[in-house]
Design an enzyme around this catalytic site. Structure first.
Site, mmCIF file in Angstrom:
data_model
loop_
_atom_site.group_PDB
_atom_site.id
_atom_site.type_symbol
_atom_site.label_atom_id
_atom_site.label_comp_id
_atom_site.label_asym_id
_atom_site.label_seq_id
_atom_site.Cartn_x
_atom_site.Cartn_y
_atom_site.Cartn_z
ATOM 1 N N ASP A 1 0.818 -1.215 0.000
ATOM 2 C CA ASP A 1 0.000 0.000 0.000
ATOM 3 C C ASP A 1 0.850 1.262 0.000
ATOM 4 O OD1 ASP A 1 -2.488 1.337 0.038
ATOM 5 O OD2 ASP A 1 -2.428 1.565 2.213
ATOM 6 N N SER B 1 -7.713 5.303 -0.265
ATOM 7 C CA SER B 1 -7.811 3.987 -0.890
ATOM 8 C C SER B 1 -9.212 3.429 -0.680
ATOM 9 C CB SER B 1 -6.777 3.033 -0.296
ATOM 10 O OG SER B 1 -5.468 3.529 -0.483
ATOM 11 N N GLN C 1 -5.286 -1.578 -6.986
ATOM 12 C CA GLN C 1 -5.947 -0.718 -6.013
ATOM 13 C C GLN C 1 -6.734 0.366 -6.746
ATOM 14 O OE1 GLN C 1 -4.136 2.582 -3.292
ATOM 15 N NE2 GLN C 1 -4.129 0.728 -2.038
#
Length: 299
Positions: free
Chosen positions: A215, A239, A289
């Protein structure tokens, strides 16, 4: 005390042990609480930490199988000053696959949902398309935190501050000259490792720390084709969901190449994909993502 009345998780210091991030305590059958947290901006939890800890909770309920895929939805921002509880649902245990669903909660309110699948492993076809793009070795790339940008280089300052926020990581950003100009190819490559992971020989711990690093600086890749002034802090980013497919085991205390690009943005969202490879070029994991992007268009 944490906001939910539980003992607040301890902060991992700069010289801390990253493997402690994925250590949990059992509170009841298939329910766990984290012991350590790492504070992000404004005391928020780093999304990669919650994903890694949720994966660790799921792995606690599985024996002899490794996670091959996971899909997470970020529901709310978490607080680093409160503990996170993880409730695991043993959805299915088949002959070779086990499926788990994990809900991460603070104050009894869900902040993340995670679906993950574990595989016993078996023989089969194997291939990997080789990369033709050369990448300099991490030892030849300067540490970006050692740079001293001009006062007008707000974007570079933002990246340096972002890197400094994660003292457990060692990071070398490739093509640093592209940081201060729009990049129409919307790609970023960086070498990354977790030195203190040397303290563990457990493949599951290293896999969970791959989830942790996956991430890092990912959503921002969607901003690279656009004017630098929108990168940070003039664009609000959050996110929305995060998916990882694990292809091969690795050690995260050695350098891993994170090769990311953003195929498209639109409707206030951006999609980013990444490939994590070891130093020999073996593909370790594939990451996808989607992020919410809200630029300040008044400047």
């Amino acid at each position: 005390m944490g906001q939910d009345g539980a003992i607040a998780p301890q902060e991992i210091a700069g010289e801390g042990d990253a493997t402690q991030l994925v250590k949990l305590t059992s509170t009841s059958k298939d329910c766990f609480t984290n012991l350590y947290s790492e504070s992000f901006r404004n005391n928020h939890l780093f999304g990669g930490q919650v994903v890694a800890q949720a994966l660790a909770a799921a792995a606690t309920t599985v024996e002899g199988r490794h996670c091959h895929s996971m899909h997470a939805y970020f529901l709310r921002a978490g607080s680093a000053s409160a503990s996170v509880s993880f409730e695991v649902d043993r959805t299915r245990d088949g002959g070779r696959f086990s499926t788990r669903r994990v809900v991460a909660l603070q104050n009894d309110v869900p902040i993340l949902h995670l679906e993950c699948s574990f595989h016993l492993g078996e023989r089969g076809l194997e291939h990997q398309v080789p990369s033709s793009v050369p990448v300099p070795e991490p030892e030849t790339i300067p540490d970006i935190t050692a740079l001293d940008p001009d006062k007008d280089q707000a974007a570079l300052w933002g990246i340096i501050q972002n890197v400094q926020t994660f003292p457990l990581l060692d990071i070398r950003i490739v093509d640093q000259e592209l940081l201060l100009q729009p990049n129409p190819d919307a790609n970023r490559r960086l070498w990354i490792r977790v030195p203190s992971a040397v303290n563990s020989d457990d493949p599951a711990v290293h896999q969970q720390l791959v989830a942790y690093i996956s991430d890092f600086m990912l959503a921002g890749v969607a901003l690279l084709p656009h004017p630098v002034k929108y990168r940070w802090p003039r664009t609000f980013m959050a996110s929305l969901d995060h998916a990882i497919w694990f292809h091969r085991p690795c050690r995260v205390d050695d350098w891993l190449l994170y090769d990311c690009d953003s195929p498209s943005t639109g409707d206030g969202r951006g999609i980013v994909r990444g490939q994590i490879k070891d130093r020999t070029g073996r593909l370790i994991a594939t990451v996808m993502q989607e992020a919410l992007l809200r630029p300040d268009l008044t400047h």
